[in-house]
Design an enzyme around this catalytic site. Sequence first.
Site, PDB file in Angstrom:
ATOM      1  N   ASP A  14      37.037 -20.587  -9.987  1.00 23.13           N
ATOM      2  CA  ASP A  14      37.605 -20.615  -8.643  1.00 23.13           C
ATOM      3  C   ASP A  14      38.211 -22.019  -8.444  1.00 23.13           C
ATOM      4  O   ASP A  14      37.885 -22.949  -9.186  1.00 23.13           O
ATOM      5  CB  ASP A  14      36.476 -20.342  -7.648  1.00 23.13           C
ATOM      6  CG  ASP A  14      36.878 -20.620  -6.230  1.00 23.13           C
ATOM      7  OD1 ASP A  14      37.820 -19.981  -5.749  1.00 23.13           O
ATOM      8  OD2 ASP A  14      36.251 -21.503  -5.602  1.00 23.13           O
ATOM      9  N   ASP A  16      39.377 -23.914  -4.900  1.00 23.22           N
ATOM     10  CA  ASP A  16      38.889 -24.710  -3.763  1.00 23.22           C
ATOM     11  C   ASP A  16      37.360 -24.642  -3.671  1.00 23.22           C
ATOM     12  O   ASP A  16      36.775 -23.566  -3.610  1.00 23.22           O
ATOM     13  CB  ASP A  16      39.478 -24.181  -2.444  1.00 23.22           C
ATOM     14  CG  ASP A  16      40.983 -24.403  -2.352  1.00 23.22           C
ATOM     15  OD1 ASP A  16      41.434 -25.504  -2.688  1.00 23.22           O
ATOM     16  OD2 ASP A  16      41.694 -23.471  -1.942  1.00 23.22           O
ATOM     17  N   ASP A 176      32.181 -20.896  -5.889  1.00 25.14           N
ATOM     18  CA  ASP A 176      31.375 -21.535  -4.838  1.00 25.14           C
ATOM     19  C   ASP A 176      31.048 -20.627  -3.662  1.00 25.14           C
ATOM     20  O   ASP A 176      30.491 -21.102  -2.672  1.00 25.14           O
ATOM     21  CB  ASP A 176      32.100 -22.788  -4.310  1.00 25.14           C
ATOM     22  CG  ASP A 176      33.316 -22.458  -3.460  1.00 25.14           C
ATOM     23  OD1 ASP A 176      34.055 -21.512  -3.814  1.00 25.14           O
ATOM     24  OD2 ASP A 176      33.524 -23.129  -2.429  1.00 25.14           O
TER      25      ASP A 176
END
Length: 227
Positions: A14, A16, A176
């Site tokens: 991922d 961001d 995240d």
Amino acid sequence: METRDLQGWTIVFDLDGTLVDSAPDLHAALNHCLMRAGFRPVPFELISGMIGEGAKAMIRKGLAYQKVDNADAAVDSLWDDFLDHYRRNICNLSELYPGADAALAQLADAGAICAVCTNKTQALSEAVLLGLGISHRFASIVGADAVPSKKPDGDHIIQAVLRAGGTTNCAIMIGDSQTDEKAARNAGLPFVFVPFGYGPSPTDLSEVSGICETYSELPGLIRAIIA
Ligand SMILES: O=C(O)COP(=O)(O)O
Ligand SMILES: [Mg+2]
């Protein structure tokens, strides 16, 4: 001597909150477009809860924070101002998380292919990774508008793996948020959670394949998962 024990594996990241701490620049661009349209700025401590589903979703949440009716229509009117500011300032404050570059280099030395699967748009994803000097580390970068259906759709991750030249039975997702966790589950991939990002954290951490507190742990964690 280095072994190429991760040959054939694709590690999908991922963006961001996982590779890049982009919240300060996203926050500045969000507040720029909100204030130009006469709205109040969003406090920094709320921004992490607004990232993870793409920038339009972030703007919608910034409008919902101030109880704007018909937020969907307002998002479109703010979009150009957001893009203009974010593009011009995309790597002003954004930084790679500590150790990310070294971990990517170690994974490459061990023969792994790395890929990015993000709900950022394709152009913004490429610009951030280029600006931070790590785009060459990825065999594919797949933004939300480069697939028919973004995360949590599992196909978004599958596309990142296939476009990197990998195979989905030898791939791992690192992320995240619950969006990443769901997308990994939908794609049938093991999921490694990074707790230093924006969340929200998986509701049951005992169900994830690994938790990576810091990037120096990542290569070892991946080896343990695939052993
Ligand atoms: O910018 C966003 O909201 C989403 O980005 P991510 O999928 O890379 O976390
Ligand atoms: Mg994220």
